[in-house]
Design a protein around this motif. Structure first.
Motif, mmCIF file in Angstrom:
data_model
loop_
_atom_site.group_PDB
_atom_site.id
_atom_site.type_symbol
_atom_site.label_atom_id
_atom_site.label_comp_id
_atom_site.label_asym_id
_atom_site.label_seq_id
_atom_site.Cartn_x
_atom_site.Cartn_y
_atom_site.Cartn_z
ATOM 1 N N THR A 234 31.726 -15.267 6.583
ATOM 2 C CA THR A 234 30.678 -14.260 6.403
ATOM 3 C C THR A 234 29.575 -14.418 7.441
ATOM 4 O OG1 THR A 234 31.125 -14.169 4.024
ATOM 5 C CG2 THR A 234 29.022 -13.285 4.773
ATOM 6 N N ARG A 235 29.173 -15.661 7.694
ATOM 7 C CA ARG A 235 28.123 -15.894 8.687
ATOM 8 C C ARG A 235 28.556 -15.425 10.075
ATOM 9 N NH1 ARG A 235 26.547 -22.072 6.849
ATOM 10 N NH2 ARG A 235 25.116 -21.523 5.148
ATOM 11 N N ARG A 236 29.779 -15.760 10.440
ATOM 12 C CA ARG A 236 30.278 -15.347 11.754
ATOM 13 C C ARG A 236 30.419 -13.832 11.825
ATOM 14 N NH1 ARG A 236 35.517 -18.858 11.990
ATOM 15 N NH2 ARG A 236 35.857 -17.732 13.936
ATOM 16 N N PHE A 237 30.850 -13.225 10.732
ATOM 17 C CA PHE A 237 30.993 -11.769 10.689
ATOM 18 C C PHE A 237 29.629 -11.088 10.843
ATOM 19 C CE2 PHE A 237 30.894 -7.834 8.165
ATOM 20 C CZ PHE A 237 31.883 -7.113 8.801
ATOM 21 N N ILE A 238 28.625 -11.606 10.125
ATOM 22 C CA ILE A 238 27.279 -11.025 10.203
ATOM 23 C C ILE A 238 26.746 -11.130 11.624
ATOM 24 C CG2 ILE A 238 24.884 -11.343 9.481
ATOM 25 C CD1 ILE A 238 25.955 -12.145 6.718
ATOM 26 N N ARG A 239 26.951 -12.303 12.260
ATOM 27 C CA ARG A 239 26.447 -12.505 13.614
ATOM 28 C C ARG A 239 27.082 -11.494 14.585
ATOM 29 N NH1 ARG A 239 28.360 -17.290 14.536
ATOM 30 N NH2 ARG A 239 26.725 -18.299 13.321
ATOM 31 N N ALA A 240 28.411 -11.337 14.503
ATOM 32 C CA ALA A 240 29.100 -10.399 15.403
ATOM 33 C C ALA A 240 28.691 -8.959 15.122
ATOM 34 C CB ALA A 240 30.609 -10.562 15.264
ATOM 35 N N GLN A 241 28.565 -8.622 13.838
ATOM 36 C CA GLN A 241 28.215 -7.250 13.464
ATOM 37 C C GLN A 241 26.799 -6.896 13.922
ATOM 38 O OE1 GLN A 241 30.485 -5.413 12.320
ATOM 39 N NE2 GLN A 241 29.771 -3.860 10.885
ATOM 40 N N VAL A 242 25.872 -7.817 13.708
ATOM 41 C CA VAL A 242 24.484 -7.562 14.100
ATOM 42 C C VAL A 242 24.360 -7.447 15.618
ATOM 43 C CG1 VAL A 242 22.162 -8.565 14.164
ATOM 44 C CG2 VAL A 242 23.467 -8.581 12.037
#
Length: 619
Positions: A234-242
């Motif tokens: 989730t953290r990696r996904f949020i970073r890439a999405q943002v």
């Protein structure tokens, strides 16, 4: 940059040819309303000049009426065209997404077993759902941008040029600032969007694994472990999405700066002309309105570039999946099977998954109407034989024949219609018991259905259920016990009434009582059929016409139960291993199986006595 542009063009062509072109007339109608909606802004800005110069400056009340009426009419046209274009584009969008999903699902289901081993279900779900949504949404946004915003921009720039070409040139003085940052932002956005999509697929895969494996998760106290993995993804996904959103927001921000520079340049130049009296206030307001109205379409078109980079990664994934080659297909000229109940033969079959050899020079024969059992340690290749017969995989070398014909020579649906398969997994769909048995067939009479229910011992537990056959079995049959699920699958196989039956560990996961009931149903199902059985419980196959012993992907022995025990070897070892400590083992186990067990017990006793004697001597 050129390669990226070529890729974008290819993706757009694929989206147009495959899905949008089939809605050509609806698209034309949508473009008509989009064009009207976009042109209205230009007309409204053009009306600013007579409103200020004639109505306000000269006090012409007649001009107020006709200018006001024209502006009101433009707003009405804008309102109606806005509603209609949104309705039509929504219709095109939903139909296109439905077509893509159906094509994807059909294509995925045609893939072979090797494909599904490499592609986790969560990743496939992500592509069918989220990636398709992104692809279709950007298609709708592109159409809106081209049909409304681009037209509006062209019309508004035309109005600005008609007022004063020099003012229009000054307004675009900041345009060169847009080129290099925009190109960099596009590459950055696509990279981050691709990363976010890949992480989203892992996201879905883990959820799929957790929800389907919730019982092992609870029993092994893995909640904290699974939450930790989920948190990391989730953290990696949020970073890439943002970061993707940030990159996409850069282009509209640059447009804001460009517009600000242009506005200041026009203000100073035009202001001096108005003060000098060479230009009127109405002309400036017409120009200013055109520029203000053009600002929103320009920002949307700029944002569209970032949105396309996000969606392009999804379109690439969908296109890649749809273009994945289908390895196992029906032949161009399929042959007709002369006798569906004929022998099954595998000759010199080799099969490997990557560098791992699964079957090596394997040959066997199962006679029509008889029961042939396959035994051997886990990994010996038993289940792979079932996959070969049903063409879930094809051999790398050798032949698989039914009634003397190669399986590859038969029409694929007709080939698979020869088989009924009952496995230990007992896969049921989240539907009623009735639907899990008939599987959409409408030609099943009540007499046929009740006959298979009785033969499979399903009637025994269905009668006790308030809703009977209309009882929902839950996800993967979770509302039924293991024995009940197996009996439903057996009823399904009985209703199919196929000439060949494949049983893969059909009773291995059941308790003794359920196994007895299920075994009775399996015995009825096997009558008159060519039956291949995989079993670890050797007691269930002692009555088989032939037992084939496998080891490391090859046949090492075959014969009846008694013949194999008499010869010794792997089968005899497996049989003794299962029954040496089983007090409830059948009395028919021969002395060959019982003697080695007694010898082992005597050796253990002797060893213990010898050790006690040593201890006694030391003390």
């Amino acid at each position: 940059m050129t390669q990226s542009t070529d890729t974008d063009k290819e993706l757009l062509r694929w989206l147009w040819r495959g899905y949008l072109r089939r809605h050509l007339w609806l698209l034309a109608l949508a473009f008509l309303f989009l064009g009207l909606q976009g042109s209205v802004l230009g007309a409204m800005s053009y009306m600013m000049e007579p409103m200020f110069d004639n109505a306000f400056a000269e006090g012409d009340r007649g001009a107020l009426w006709w200018v006001g009426g024209a502006v009101f009419g433009f707003f009405c046209i804008r309102a109606v065209s806005g509603v209609m274009q949104k309705y039509i584009l929504a219709l095109i969008s939903e139909r296109s997404s439905a077509h893509i999903r159906l094509d994807l699902l059909a294509h995925i289901m045609l893939q072979d077993g090797a494909f599904h081993q490499k592609q986790p279900p969560g990743q496939l779900i992500q592509r069918v759902q989220s990636d398709v949504n992104a692809a279709v949404e950007v298609g709708r946004t592109l159409i809106t941008g081209i049909g409304r915003d681009a037209i509006a921009l062209v019309v508004l720039v035309g109005v600005a040029i008609s007022v004063d070409p020099i003012w229009a040139l000054l307004a675009s003085v900041g345009t060169p600032l847009l080129v290099l940052p925009a190109a960099f932002a596009q590459r950055f956005v696509r990279k981050q969007a691709r990363k976010a999509r890949d992480l989203g697929a892992r996201f879905s895969t883990q959820l799929d694994e957790v929800f389907h494996g919730i019982v092992p998760v609870k029993l092994n106290a893995l909640e904290t472990y699974q939450i930790g993995k989920f948190r990391d993804i989730t953290r990696r996904f949020i970073r890439a999405q943002v970061q993707a959103v940030l990159g996409a927001a850069v282009i509209p921000a640059i447009i804001d700066v460009m517009a600000g520079i242009g506005f200041v340049a026009v203000l100073f130049y035009a202001g001096s002309e108005i003060v000098e009296g060479t230009k009127t206030t109405g002309q400036f307001m017409a120009f200013f309105s055109a520029m203000v109205f053009a600002f929103d379409p320009l920002r949307r078109l700029g944002a569209l570039s970032g949105m396309w980079q996000v969606a392009a990664s999804s379109i690439e994934r969908v296109k890649e999946l749809l273009e994945a080659p289908i390895v196992i297909t029906s032949p161009a000229a399929p042959r007709t099977l002369p006798d569906a109940r004929a022998d099954i033969e595998l000759e010199s079959v080799h099969l490997a998954y990557g560098e791992t050899t699964v079957l090596s020079d394997l040959s066997l024969r199962a006679k029509a109407g008889q029961t042939t059992a396959l035994v051997g340690a886990s990994g010996a290749g038993k289940s792979t034989i079932f996959n070969l017969l049903t063409r879930l995989v094809d051999p790398g070398a050798g032949s698989v024949r039914i009634a003397g014909l190669e399986a590859r020579e038969l029409d694929l649906p007709q080939l698979r219609a020869l088989f009924s398969v009952v496995t230990q997994e007992a896969l049921l769909f989240d539907d009623t018991i009735r639907e899990n048995i008939v599987l959409g067939r409408t030609d099943v009479s009540d007499e046929q259905l009740h006959a298979v229910l009785d033969a499979a011992n399903v009637s025994d537990f269905v009668r006790a259920m308030p809703e009977g056959l209309e009882t929902q079995v839950g996800p993967r049959g979770s509302a039924l016990s293991g024995g009940q699920r197996q009996r439903v699958v057996i009823a399904r196989a009985l209703l199919r009434d196929t000439p060949i039956l494949l049983l893969d560990e059909a009773t291995s996961a059941l308790d003794a009582q359920s196994e007895k009931v299920v075994q009775e149903a399996l015995d009825k199902l096997s009558e008159g059929r060519t039956t291949l059985v995989i079993a670890h419980r050797l007691s269930t196959i002692r009555g088989a016409d032939k037992i084939i012993v496998m080891d490391r992907g090859a046949v090492v022995d075959e014969g009846s139960h008694d013949e194999l025990l008499a010869r010794g070897g792997i089968y005899a070892d497996l049989y003794r291993l299962q029954f040496k400590d089983d007090k409830a083992a059948p009395h028919s186990i021969d002395m060959m199986a019982a003697a080695p067990a007694r010898e082992m017990q005597e050796e253990k006793r002797s060893g213990i006595l010898a050790r006690l004697a040593q201890i006694w001597r030391r003390t």
